[in-house]
Scaffold this motif. Structure first.
Motif, PDB file in Angstrom:
ATOM      1  N   ALA A   1       0.809  -1.234   0.000  1.00  0.00           N
ATOM      2  CA  ALA A   1       0.000   0.000   0.000  1.00  0.00           C
ATOM      3  C   ALA A   1       0.835   1.275   0.000  1.00  0.00           C
ATOM      4  O   ALA A   1       0.458   2.276   0.590  1.00  0.00           O
ATOM      5  CB  ALA A   1      -0.989   0.002   1.166  1.00  0.00           C
ATOM      6  N   ILE A   2       1.971   1.245  -0.667  1.00  0.00           N
ATOM      7  CA  ILE A   2       2.777   2.452  -0.832  1.00  0.00           C
ATOM      8  C   ILE A   2       2.670   2.879  -2.304  1.00  0.00           C
ATOM      9  O   ILE A   2       2.992   2.115  -3.206  1.00  0.00           O
ATOM     10  CB  ILE A   2       4.259   2.216  -0.461  1.00  0.00           C
ATOM     11  CG1 ILE A   2       4.399   1.822   1.006  1.00  0.00           C
ATOM     12  CG2 ILE A   2       5.115   3.433  -0.800  1.00  0.00           C
ATOM     13  CD1 ILE A   2       4.028   2.916   2.008  1.00  0.00           C
ATOM     14  N   ASN A   3       2.170   4.066  -2.507  1.00  0.00           N
ATOM     15  CA  ASN A   3       1.995   4.669  -3.831  1.00  0.00           C
ATOM     16  C   ASN A   3       1.058   3.877  -4.739  1.00  0.00           C
ATOM     17  O   ASN A   3       1.265   3.789  -5.945  1.00  0.00           O
ATOM     18  CB  ASN A   3       3.344   4.951  -4.489  1.00  0.00           C
ATOM     19  CG  ASN A   3       4.092   6.019  -3.726  1.00  0.00           C
ATOM     20  OD1 ASN A   3       3.487   6.841  -3.024  1.00  0.00           O
ATOM     21  ND2 ASN A   3       5.404   6.026  -3.822  1.00  0.00           N
ATOM     22  N   VAL A   4       0.018   3.313  -4.112  1.00  0.00           N
ATOM     23  CA  VAL A   4      -1.090   2.688  -4.838  1.00  0.00           C
ATOM     24  C   VAL A   4      -2.372   3.022  -4.086  1.00  0.00           C
ATOM     25  O   VAL A   4      -2.345   3.327  -2.893  1.00  0.00           O
ATOM     26  CB  VAL A   4      -0.955   1.146  -4.955  1.00  0.00           C
ATOM     27  CG1 VAL A   4       0.219   0.750  -5.813  1.00  0.00           C
ATOM     28  CG2 VAL A   4      -0.883   0.483  -3.596  1.00  0.00           C
ATOM     29  N   GLY A   5      -3.488   2.992  -4.773  1.00  0.00           N
ATOM     30  CA  GLY A   5      -4.783   3.202  -4.125  1.00  0.00           C
ATOM     31  C   GLY A   5      -4.924   4.533  -3.405  1.00  0.00           C
ATOM     32  O   GLY A   5      -5.603   4.617  -2.390  1.00  0.00           O
ATOM     33  N   GLY A   6      -4.277   5.565  -3.900  1.00  0.00           N
ATOM     34  CA  GLY A   6      -4.394   6.880  -3.296  1.00  0.00           C
ATOM     35  C   GLY A   6      -3.458   7.134  -2.127  1.00  0.00           C
ATOM     36  O   GLY A   6      -3.472   8.206  -1.541  1.00  0.00           O
ATOM     37  N   HIS A   7      -2.648   6.173  -1.776  1.00  0.00           N
ATOM     38  CA  HIS A   7      -1.673   6.324  -0.684  1.00  0.00           C
ATOM     39  C   HIS A   7      -0.326   6.735  -1.281  1.00  0.00           C
ATOM     40  O   HIS A   7       0.462   5.884  -1.682  1.00  0.00           O
ATOM     41  CB  HIS A   7      -1.509   5.020   0.097  1.00  0.00           C
ATOM     42  CG  HIS A   7      -2.754   4.554   0.766  1.00  0.00           C
ATOM     43  ND1 HIS A   7      -3.367   5.250   1.785  1.00  0.00           N
ATOM     44  CD2 HIS A   7      -3.513   3.457   0.571  1.00  0.00           C
ATOM     45  CE1 HIS A   7      -4.438   4.595   2.176  1.00  0.00           C
ATOM     46  NE2 HIS A   7      -4.562   3.504   1.458  1.00  0.00           N
TER      47      HIS A   7
ATOM     48  N   THR B   1      15.805   3.710  -0.379  1.00  0.00           N
ATOM     49  CA  THR B   1      14.588   3.273  -1.058  1.00  0.00           C
ATOM     50  C   THR B   1      14.953   2.893  -2.488  1.00  0.00           C
ATOM     51  O   THR B   1      15.948   3.365  -3.043  1.00  0.00           O
ATOM     52  CB  THR B   1      13.513   4.364  -1.058  1.00  0.00           C
ATOM     53  OG1 THR B   1      14.016   5.515  -1.734  1.00  0.00           O
ATOM     54  CG2 THR B   1      13.092   4.716   0.366  1.00  0.00           C
ATOM     55  N   PHE B   2      14.139   2.043  -3.067  1.00  0.00           N
ATOM     56  CA  PHE B   2      14.380   1.584  -4.441  1.00  0.00           C
ATOM     57  C   PHE B   2      13.073   1.647  -5.200  1.00  0.00           C
ATOM     58  O   PHE B   2      12.123   0.964  -4.847  1.00  0.00           O
ATOM     59  CB  PHE B   2      14.945   0.159  -4.429  1.00  0.00           C
ATOM     60  CG  PHE B   2      15.258  -0.379  -5.798  1.00  0.00           C
ATOM     61  CD1 PHE B   2      16.352   0.098  -6.506  1.00  0.00           C
ATOM     62  CD2 PHE B   2      14.465  -1.347  -6.368  1.00  0.00           C
ATOM     63  CE1 PHE B   2      16.656  -0.398  -7.768  1.00  0.00           C
ATOM     64  CE2 PHE B   2      14.756  -1.851  -7.632  1.00  0.00           C
ATOM     65  CZ  PHE B   2      15.848  -1.375  -8.331  1.00  0.00           C
ATOM     66  N   ILE B   3      13.016   2.445  -6.212  1.00  0.00           N
ATOM     67  CA  ILE B   3      11.828   2.817  -6.971  1.00  0.00           C
ATOM     68  C   ILE B   3      10.683   3.152  -6.015  1.00  0.00           C
ATOM     69  O   ILE B   3      10.747   2.876  -4.829  1.00  0.00           O
ATOM     70  CB  ILE B   3      11.457   1.804  -8.087  1.00  0.00           C
ATOM     71  CG1 ILE B   3      11.013   0.464  -7.552  1.00  0.00           C
ATOM     72  CG2 ILE B   3      12.587   1.653  -9.066  1.00  0.00           C
ATOM     73  CD1 ILE B   3      10.574  -0.523  -8.637  1.00  0.00           C
ATOM     74  N   ALA B   4       9.662   3.771  -6.514  1.00  0.00           N
ATOM     75  CA  ALA B   4       8.634   4.353  -5.640  1.00  0.00           C
ATOM     76  C   ALA B   4       7.485   3.396  -5.343  1.00  0.00           C
ATOM     77  O   ALA B   4       6.325   3.780  -5.358  1.00  0.00           O
ATOM     78  CB  ALA B   4       8.106   5.634  -6.270  1.00  0.00           C
ATOM     79  N   SER B   5       7.806   2.131  -5.047  1.00  0.00           N
ATOM     80  CA  SER B   5       6.734   1.174  -4.781  1.00  0.00           C
ATOM     81  C   SER B   5       6.856   0.504  -3.418  1.00  0.00           C
ATOM     82  O   SER B   5       6.281  -0.558  -3.191  1.00  0.00           O
ATOM     83  CB  SER B   5       6.684   0.117  -5.887  1.00  0.00           C
ATOM     84  OG  SER B   5       7.918  -0.560  -5.974  1.00  0.00           O
ATOM     85  N   GLY B   6       7.609   1.116  -2.501  1.00  0.00           N
ATOM     86  CA  GLY B   6       7.682   0.570  -1.161  1.00  0.00           C
ATOM     87  C   GLY B   6       8.748  -0.481  -0.965  1.00  0.00           C
ATOM     88  O   GLY B   6       8.526  -1.457  -0.237  1.00  0.00           O
TER      89      GLY B   6
ATOM     90  N   THR C   1      -0.491  -9.646   1.214  1.00  0.00           N
ATOM     91  CA  THR C   1       0.680  -9.871   0.369  1.00  0.00           C
ATOM     92  C   THR C   1       1.007  -8.562  -0.337  1.00  0.00           C
ATOM     93  O   THR C   1       0.174  -7.668  -0.418  1.00  0.00           O
ATOM     94  CB  THR C   1       0.444 -10.989  -0.663  1.00  0.00           C
ATOM     95  OG1 THR C   1       1.646 -11.234  -1.392  1.00  0.00           O
ATOM     96  CG2 THR C   1      -0.649 -10.634  -1.651  1.00  0.00           C
ATOM     97  N   THR C   2       2.209  -8.458  -0.811  1.00  0.00           N
ATOM     98  CA  THR C   2       2.570  -7.360  -1.696  1.00  0.00           C
ATOM     99  C   THR C   2       3.316  -7.977  -2.864  1.00  0.00           C
ATOM    100  O   THR C   2       4.138  -8.873  -2.675  1.00  0.00           O
ATOM    101  CB  THR C   2       3.383  -6.261  -0.990  1.00  0.00           C
ATOM    102  OG1 THR C   2       3.477  -5.126  -1.858  1.00  0.00           O
ATOM    103  CG2 THR C   2       4.755  -6.712  -0.560  1.00  0.00           C
TER     104      THR C   2
END
Length: 181
Positions: free
Chosen positions: A16-22, A43-48, A165-166
């Motif tokens: 839930a990092i940079n998806v679904g409005g977060h 951090t590595f790319i903007a997906s958590g 899960t992620t």
């Protein structure tokens, strides 16, 4: 964090990092990790995806600390899945669909291995578009036509397994690992 213990490198995969409005800027995410006394945060790319060092040796305890801190700071639950470098190398080295699977392979990080019945039910859903393989605390998902044209979804995966899960593209996992060789 005790300076006497040797820090270990951890790889965190956050849901839930940079998806679904977060939306969370990576600088802020790194700062939140540093607030817990974690070191060498990247951090590595903007997906958590966050790599850091900690003297904490208990991954479950560290996951709980991170989830509590991130939840309080961000205002929503952030499931956190930690892996060591050795675990990540094993994941990247797996080829449950062969060396050239003919599609995109995603890895679903789980808090624990699903029970045998759930793993069998998931595998039974394989078809000409999607195929699944459960190995320990990860689900490997071959989306032959990409996730956008899949017959499945991450939400359905969570419902079937009964846990969060992620998902990450296996290429992302391999690139992250290569950065830390």
């Amino acid at each position: 964090m005790s300076r006497s213990a040797t820090p270990a490198r951890w790889f965190a995969f956050l849901r839930a990092i940079n998806v679904g409005g977060h939306t969370v800027k990576m600088e802020r995410l790194a700062a939140l990790f540093r607030e817990l006394g974690l070191e060498d945060v990247e951090t590595f790319i903007a997906s958590g995806n966050v790599v850091f060092q900690s003297t904490e040796k208990d991954p479950a305890k560290l996951e709980r600390r991170l989830e509590a801190h991130l939840g309080e700071a961000l205002g929503y639950d952030v499931a956190t899945f930690l892996r060591t470098r050795a675990e990540l190398a094993a994941i990247a080295g797996r080829h449950p669909f062969g060396e050239e699977p003919g599609g995109t392979v995603y890895v679903g990080f789980l808090e624990r291995a699903p029970d045998a019945a759930a793993a069998r039910a998931l595998s039974a859903l394989g078809n000409e578009v999607d195929e699944f393989a459960v190995v320990g605390r990860e689900v490997h998902w071959l989306a032959r036509k990409g996730m956008g044209r899949s017959t499945f979804s991450g939400a359905r995966l969570e419902r079937m397994l009964g846990m969060a899960t992620t998902l990450r593209n296996l290429n992302t996992v391999a690139r992250l690992l290569a950065r830390h060789d």
